[in-house]
Write an enzyme that holds these catalytic residues in place. Structure first.
Site, PDB file in Angstrom:
ATOM      1  N   GLU A  18      -7.249  -3.249   8.257  1.00 35.03           N
ATOM      2  CA  GLU A  18      -7.275  -2.289   7.155  1.00 35.03           C
ATOM      3  C   GLU A  18      -6.479  -2.824   5.975  1.00 35.03           C
ATOM      4  O   GLU A  18      -6.896  -2.706   4.813  1.00 35.03           O
ATOM      5  CB  GLU A  18      -6.711  -0.937   7.617  1.00 35.03           C
ATOM      6  CG  GLU A  18      -7.581  -0.194   8.618  1.00 35.03           C
ATOM      7  CD  GLU A  18      -8.937   0.181   8.051  1.00 35.03           C
ATOM      8  OE1 GLU A  18      -9.011   0.596   6.882  1.00 35.03           O
ATOM      9  OE2 GLU A  18      -9.939   0.048   8.792  1.00 35.03           O
ATOM     10  N   HIS A  68       0.783 -10.702  15.891  1.00 34.52           N
ATOM     11  CA  HIS A  68       1.690  -9.565  15.849  1.00 34.52           C
ATOM     12  C   HIS A  68       2.746  -9.708  16.941  1.00 34.52           C
ATOM     13  O   HIS A  68       2.577 -10.427  17.921  1.00 34.52           O
ATOM     14  CB  HIS A  68       0.923  -8.260  16.073  1.00 34.52           C
ATOM     15  CG  HIS A  68       0.042  -7.894  14.926  1.00 34.52           C
ATOM     16  ND1 HIS A  68      -0.426  -6.618  14.729  1.00 34.52           N
ATOM     17  CD2 HIS A  68      -0.462  -8.621  13.908  1.00 34.52           C
ATOM     18  CE1 HIS A  68      -1.181  -6.579  13.647  1.00 34.52           C
ATOM     19  NE2 HIS A  68      -1.226  -7.785  13.146  1.00 34.52           N
ATOM     20  N   TYR A 118       6.316  -3.927  12.840  1.00 32.74           N
ATOM     21  CA  TYR A 118       5.045  -3.259  12.541  1.00 32.74           C
ATOM     22  C   TYR A 118       4.540  -2.506  13.761  1.00 32.74           C
ATOM     23  O   TYR A 118       4.537  -3.021  14.887  1.00 32.74           O
ATOM     24  CB  TYR A 118       4.020  -4.282  12.075  1.00 32.74           C
ATOM     25  CG  TYR A 118       2.768  -3.654  11.524  1.00 32.74           C
ATOM     26  CD1 TYR A 118       2.828  -2.755  10.471  1.00 32.74           C
ATOM     27  CD2 TYR A 118       1.517  -3.963  12.067  1.00 32.74           C
ATOM     28  CE1 TYR A 118       1.686  -2.169   9.966  1.00 32.74           C
ATOM     29  CE2 TYR A 118       0.367  -3.385  11.561  1.00 32.74           C
ATOM     30  CZ  TYR A 118       0.462  -2.488  10.510  1.00 32.74           C
ATOM     31  OH  TYR A 118      -0.678  -1.901  10.010  1.00 32.74           O
ATOM     32  N   ASP A 127      -2.895  -6.043   9.120  1.00 30.33           N
ATOM     33  CA  ASP A 127      -3.990  -5.772  10.046  1.00 30.33           C
ATOM     34  C   ASP A 127      -5.295  -5.752   9.247  1.00 30.33           C
ATOM     35  O   ASP A 127      -5.318  -6.076   8.067  1.00 30.33           O
ATOM     36  CB  ASP A 127      -3.770  -4.456  10.805  1.00 30.33           C
ATOM     37  CG  ASP A 127      -3.584  -3.266   9.876  1.00 30.33           C
ATOM     38  OD1 ASP A 127      -3.939  -3.369   8.679  1.00 30.33           O
ATOM     39  OD2 ASP A 127      -3.084  -2.236  10.323  1.00 30.33           O
ATOM     40  N   ASP A 185      -0.481  -3.885   4.788  1.00 30.73           N
ATOM     41  CA  ASP A 185      -0.135  -4.065   6.205  1.00 30.73           C
ATOM     42  C   ASP A 185      -0.864  -5.260   6.822  1.00 30.73           C
ATOM     43  O   ASP A 185      -2.009  -5.567   6.448  1.00 30.73           O
ATOM     44  CB  ASP A 185      -0.479  -2.802   6.997  1.00 30.73           C
ATOM     45  CG  ASP A 185       0.528  -1.691   6.737  1.00 30.73           C
ATOM     46  OD1 ASP A 185       1.594  -1.981   6.174  1.00 30.73           O
ATOM     47  OD2 ASP A 185       0.238  -0.536   7.107  1.00 30.73           O
ATOM     48  N   GLU A 189       0.807  -1.215   0.000  1.00 32.20           N
ATOM     49  CA  GLU A 189       0.000   0.000   0.000  1.00 32.20           C
ATOM     50  C   GLU A 189       0.843   1.269   0.000  1.00 32.20           C
ATOM     51  O   GLU A 189       0.336   2.356  -0.277  1.00 32.20           O
ATOM     52  CB  GLU A 189      -0.970   0.014   1.200  1.00 32.20           C
ATOM     53  CG  GLU A 189      -0.364   0.391   2.539  1.00 32.20           C
ATOM     54  CD  GLU A 189       0.485  -0.709   3.148  1.00 32.20           C
ATOM     55  OE1 GLU A 189       0.842  -0.579   4.312  1.00 32.20           O
ATOM     56  OE2 GLU A 189       0.811  -1.701   2.464  1.00 32.20           O
ATOM     57  N   ARG A 213       1.521  -1.049  14.497  1.00 30.19           N
ATOM     58  CA  ARG A 213       0.129  -1.084  14.988  1.00 30.19           C
ATOM     59  C   ARG A 213      -0.113  -2.455  15.603  1.00 30.19           C
ATOM     60  O   ARG A 213      -0.433  -3.414  14.914  1.00 30.19           O
ATOM     61  CB  ARG A 213      -0.859  -0.802  13.857  1.00 30.19           C
ATOM     62  CG  ARG A 213      -0.744   0.613  13.305  1.00 30.19           C
ATOM     63  CD  ARG A 213      -1.806   0.932  12.276  1.00 30.19           C
ATOM     64  NE  ARG A 213      -1.620   2.278  11.749  1.00 30.19           N
ATOM     65  CZ  ARG A 213      -0.928   2.579  10.665  1.00 30.19           C
ATOM     66  NH1 ARG A 213      -0.361   1.594   9.967  1.00 30.19           N
ATOM     67  NH2 ARG A 213      -0.799   3.822  10.253  1.00 30.19           N
TER      68      ARG A 213
END
Length: 774
Positions: free
Chosen positions: A86, A345, A299, A84, A82, A9, A301
């Site tokens: 989103e 994560h 990462y 997650d 990513d 992205e 988040r």
């Protein structure tokens, strides 16, 4: 020729990956989401079980076209946004855009951008995760249902341009509730009494009065304190008890998103949004010269404190070699994550512990280095030995009173040689201020039980209980996390939105709600109790987690939510009162009517309640107690207004000088029957272009007609320094409603020729005739 296409992205992430992958892959970036719900409509078919209608985002056609072109000749498409929810939605939407039986899609999850991690992720791709995508869709639909159906109601009841968000509104409620706690707080007096003492060995020390006749003693006023001091006159101070205990101070876990934001706010004074921008850059890749772009942290988040075994082994080796065996625990430290944490994560940590902040200083700017240092030190310290303190508590008896002294000595510093969490006591609500320093800051002499110590002086001090503090960015994030509101990817956005909407302002003391924010909060609490309920919002977050885990169905969660929400929405349409201004108790200096707080594009201002008969407006500020302080205007008019001889061309009255929010202007005294106004441009210097003065404060340019392929428009003569433009002919006549220094000429099918205020929030119009066209 490349064998596969890898889609991420972010362009920065694409550059980092392309460097490692070479010619085997073509790497392209979608530059964020490629599809979303439409901007100008609900985009959710409520009657069709909440089916979303996604459209290609404006401006993304070129990126999609490029991706399609690259994919046309390749079979294997690796989707690596990513890791997650989103990112999962971006991956699904890209797959839909490239929907073709010839393609085979692989989902790749990069938790860190290092050669080893990249190879491992590409060698073990997974299927697109439908449950995670459904969870993201559910959140997006929930937010759309709330925002697009409550916001128009606020436009009607309060003012246009307002909006309400599902999670942001709960954050606003926390701030408003705290403000009311502060306003309702009644401070109470209390006293402390400290004895300054000296033993046979230095140093001198202090002990605080704690007991009388074996019971806890609290001093509430000066008279009580003076009586105690009288009782102690001539008393002998004897060490009654000495207690020594060793206490361990353990390191904190490595960062998760919320704790990184909190520490960056406290230690670095970085806002949450700035912290996340910097962390994104550190994750996506920093150019390290010969090495090229390298991801420096994992990462960013995440709500998990998990660290993989290889990283733990590497940091333990680093500690043993860099600090010595005494600083290395016998076993690796293991930290427990929250129940809702996504354990796939890891915690936020450096991708390579050997890349010390000192080594990275040449490649990072000041802010990047500060955040990287914070992450690096926190991670290394999390695997170091605990600090050991020898804490001494001594009770000093004097007559029937007991004074207590507490101090400590560091026996072994452990992890504190590298990192200590910033003190956050000031962020916690305390009923009392803190008259004594913390034990770690106090050194006591070697005291023996039965030893008589000398009184140097008694030190009485008056104190007052303090109200709970306002939320800072750090404490609001901590509270949101504690209450289960929002998730790692949303904290920074929540804080940004409530400020952008002018619902709260950030002061040195913390977030303070504006009058508009308090009004919106009260309306929402009264009419949408579930939306504004903290526990309800937290349970909804848990439902979204359940969807992601495959334990719940998106449509069922949405049905359960909407069934009650739509009832409250229908009731609010009739029950929610109109609020066009808030009473202040202040008097209009021009007509004696009450001044109201109203809201414009640039924030709150005072306006006369007798409008349109009285057009007085005034800016204001608030003091620390929240009291309204009107901003005083210049009482003397500008020199050119001292003698006004101009007459109104419509009714022949002598014009009078007025002061609007945007400066002085002339107006007919016959308002509102006669609405004639005339702007003041002042004398023109030789060679100055003719035109209406630009309304941008401090600009000094004039608006001139320009031509584009779409026709004539009016732009500032100081372009490109000033980019103010209008689509209609302007005139230097202030708007009688908001005081904006110009109006524009329009033709209306319904009203004919009119003057219109160009300010979106004003919407004032009035008839235009030949006499009024000055």
């Amino acid at each position: 020729m490349p064998k596969s296409l890898l889609i991420v992205e972010s362009p920065a992430k694409a550059r980092t990956l392309q460097k490692y992958l070479g010619t085997d892959f073509t790497v392209r970036a979608s530059v964020g989401h490629v599809k979303d719900l439409p901007k100008k409509e609900l985009g959710v078919d409520v009657d069709a079980d909440f089916t979303p209608h996604y459209v290609v985002i404006e401006g993304k056609a070129k990126a999609i076209q490029e991706i399609k072109k690259e994919a046309a000749r390749l079979k294997d498409i690796y989707l690596a946004p990513d890791p997650d929810r989103e990112g999962e939605a971006i991956a699904w939407h890209i797959a839909e855009v490239l929907d073709d039986q010839k393609h085979t899609f692989h989902r790749v999850l990069f938790y860190e951008l290092t050669p080893q991690a990249i190879r491992a992720a590409l060698s073990a791709p997974v299927a697109l995760n439908r449950s995670r995508y459904e969870s993201q869709q559910a959140r997006r639909i929930l937010d759309r249902l709330v925002g697009y159906q409550i916001s128009p109601l606020l436009w009607e009841k309060v003012k246009r341009g307002l909006s309400a968000g599902r999670v942001q509104s709960v954050a606003l409620r926390l701030i408003c509730d705290r403000e009311r706690e502060i306003a309702a707080f009644v401070s109470q007096e209390y006293w402390s009494l400290a004895a300054h003492l000296r033993a046979s060995a230095p140093p001198a020390f202090q002990a605080a009065l704690v007991k009388y006749k074996g019971k806890k003693l609290e001093l509430t006023n000066a008279a009580q304190t003076q009586k105690v001091m009288g009782d102690l006159d001539g008393a002998v101070y004897t060490v009654a008890k000495v207690d020594q205990k060793e206490r361990q101070k353990r390191p904190l876990p490595p960062f998760i998103t919320s704790t990184m934001q909190q520490e960056a706010i406290r230690k670095l004074r970085f806002g949450a949004q700035k912290t996340m921008r910097l962390a994104q850059r550190l994750y996506e890749g920093i150019d390290l010269g010969p090495e090229g772009p390298v991801g420096l942290i994992t990462y960013m988040r995440t709500d998990s404190t998990r660290v993989n075994a290889q990283a733990v082994g590497a940091v333990r080796d680093f500690i043993a070699q860099g600090f010595g065996p005494d600083y290395l625990p016998a076993k690796a430290q293991v930290y427990k994550s929250r129940k809702t944490a996504q354990e796939a994560h890891e915690a936020i940590r450096p991708t390579d512990v050997l890349r010390t902040p000192e080594q990275m200083a040449a490649f990072l700017d000041k802010d990047e280095l500060a955040l990287y240092s914070l992450v690096w030190k926190r991670f290394v310290a999390s695997q170091m030995e605990a600090a050991r303190l020898l804490v001494t508590t001594a009770d000093i008896a004097a007559n029937e009173y007991i004074f207590r002294a507490t101090g400590s000595v560091v026996k072994f510093p452990g992890f504190t040689v590298l990192y200590e969490e910033s003190p956050n006591g000031a962020d916690k609500g305390k009923g009392k201020d803190s008259p004594a320093p913390a034990a770690e800051e106090v050194k006591l002499p070697n005291l023996q039980e039965g030893e008589v110590v000398k009184l140097l002086k008694l030190d009485p001090k008056q104190h007052f209980t303090q109200p709970p503090p306002r939320y800072t960015e750090a404490t609001l994030i901590k509270e949101l996390e504690k209450q289960g509101i929002g998730r790692p990817s949303t904290y920074a956005t929540i804080l940004g939105v409530i400020q952008d909407r002018l619902y709260v302002t950030k002061t040195k003391a913390g977030f303070r709600p504006s009058e508009l924010g308090m009004t919106i909060n009260d309306l929402l609490v009264a009419n949408f109790p579930e939306i504004m309920d903290i526990q309800f919002t937290a349970r909804l977050e848990e439902s979204l987690d359940d969807i992601a885990a495959g334990k719940a169905v998106r449509q069922e969660v949405l049905r359960n939510f909407y069934s009650s929400f739509v009832q409250h929405l229908d009731q609010a349409k009739s029950a929610m009162p109109r609020v066009k201004g808030l009473p202040t108790g202040l008097t209009c200096p021009e007509c004696g009517s009450e001044l109201l707080i109203k809201w414009g594009k640039n924030g709150e201002f005072l306006a006369c309640s007798a409008y349109p008969d009285c057009t007085f407006t005034q800016n204001f500020q608030r003091d620390e107690t929240g009291k309204i302080i009107p901003q005083v205007r210049e009482e003397t008019p500008p020199p050119e207004l001292e003698e006004i001889t101009a007459t109104c061309p419509k009714c022949q009255r002598t014009l009078v000088a007025k002061q609007g929010r945007f400066g002085p202007f002339l107006a007919c005294p016959g308002y509102p029957k006669c609405r004639y106004t005339q702007g003041l441009t002042g004398p023109k210097e030789g060679g100055q272009e003719e035109g209406v003065p630009c309304p941008v404060e401090g600009c000094g340019g004039v608006l001139l007609p320009r031509r584009s392929r779409r026709g004539v428009f009016y732009g500032c003569s100081r372009y490109p320094d000033c980019r103010y433009t209008l689509n209609y002919p302007p005139a230097a006549r202030p708007c009688p409603q908001c005081g904006f220094p110009l109006m524009v000429a329009k033709e209306s099918k319904r009203l004919g020729s009119i003057w219109a205020c160009p300010q979106k929030e004003c919407k004032h119009t009035e008839p235009r005739d030949e006499a009024s066209e000055t």
